[in-house]
Design a protein around this motif. Structure first.
Motif: not given
Length: 291
Positions: A256-257, A261-262, A212-217, A265
């Motif tokens: 992704q995820g 990447a996290k 997912g992308d919750s950490e990036e957000r 970010a």
């Protein structure tokens, strides 16, 4: 002070007479939570020790003034249990159950929000404000009252981090396991907002994982809005692409995820990132010294 729960929270337990429900209901009560009732359809009028059992959430709320519910029912009944609590206007719903269908959660997510309710989970350990209230399955003895907020997608990793904090004399204001499913009721950003506004929370530890992308957000929100220091840890750095690691939401897909990447970010948002859980107390201490 704490967020979401405190000593005045009045908790009911959906599934209180089942195997898991009865065990954790007793543990929550032993740990100081104000358990005011349990719900098991068809068993209304009975008691679990001294705790009254009701047939429905609405009946329990009317009789006890409950303002929080925790759900310990099998997965096939969990969606209905969440909806029942929302229909009864319970403002805080915590769903421990794992295996709630994703399509059900899509509907539930919007239903609870349309009624201004807060849903923690599903597939989560719950939350605790040490010395005030525990809703769920977190081990209270490792927690200490203090000023560090903790948010995590992982249950057992939360316990490891909390134990490190407590051993370093860094108590916690509130610790929250948000759940590891693809769709959950409350995400990092909403809780970061609450911790930022809590005058007795001095810093936040955010525990993330792959998928997912919750950490990036969350990193984007921290960069734009947070004044309090945040320390992060991201698990799953060696996870292969396409393989689910524990949680349904912990899967790297299409590049992704990833943990890399996290971490990138968070670092771009000036968040200190720990390589191991044991590093977290030291990073928190250094961040606080810079305030």
């Amino acid at each position: 002070m704490s967020i979401l729960v405190d000593k005045n929270t009045r908790v009911i337990v959906q599934g209180a007479t089942g195997r898991d429900g009865s065990f954790h209901t007793r543990k929550m009560k032993e740990d100081g939570t104000n358990i005011v009732g349990g719900i098991t359809p068809g068993k209304g009028g009975l008691k679990l020790d001294t705790i009254p059992i009701f047939d429905s959430v609405s009946e329990a709320k009317e009789a006890t003034g409950a303002n929080a519910s925790v759900i310990f029912v099998p997965a096939k009944f969990a969606s209905s249990a969440i909806i029942e609590a929302s229909d009864a206007s319970i403002p805080l719903i915590v769903c421990i159950t794992e295996g709630v269908p994703v399509l059900d959660m899509v509907k539930i997510y919007h239903l609870v929000r349309s009624r201004s309710g807060v849903l923690i989970g599903p597939n989560c350990p719950g939350l605790i404000s040490p010395g005030e209230c525990k809703i769920g399955i977190m081990p209270a003895p490792i927690h200490r009252r203090g000023s560090i907020g903790v948010i995590s997608r992982s249950g057992t990793l939360t316990y490891e981090v909390v134990n490190c904090l407590s051993n370093a004399d860094m108590g916690q204001s509130t610790c929250i396991g948000i759940g590891g499913d693809p769709i959950i009721g409350t995400d990092y950003i909403e809780l970061l907002e609450l911790f930022e506004a809590d005058k007795n929370t001095d810093a936040v530890v955010l525990i993330g994982e792959i998928g997912g992308d919750s950490e990036e957000r969350a990193a984007g929100f921290i960069r734009r809005k947070m004044k309090k220091p945040v320390v992060a840890f991201v698990s799953g750095r060696s996870a292969p692409e396409g393989k689910r690691m524990g949680h349904a939401g912990a899967i790297i897909s299409g590049g992704q995820g990833t943990a890399a990447a996290k971490v990138a970010a968070f670092k771009a948002a000036n968040v200190a990132v720990a390589d191991t859980p044991s590093e977290i107390p030291g990073l928190v201490a250094r961040q606080l010294e810079r305030q």
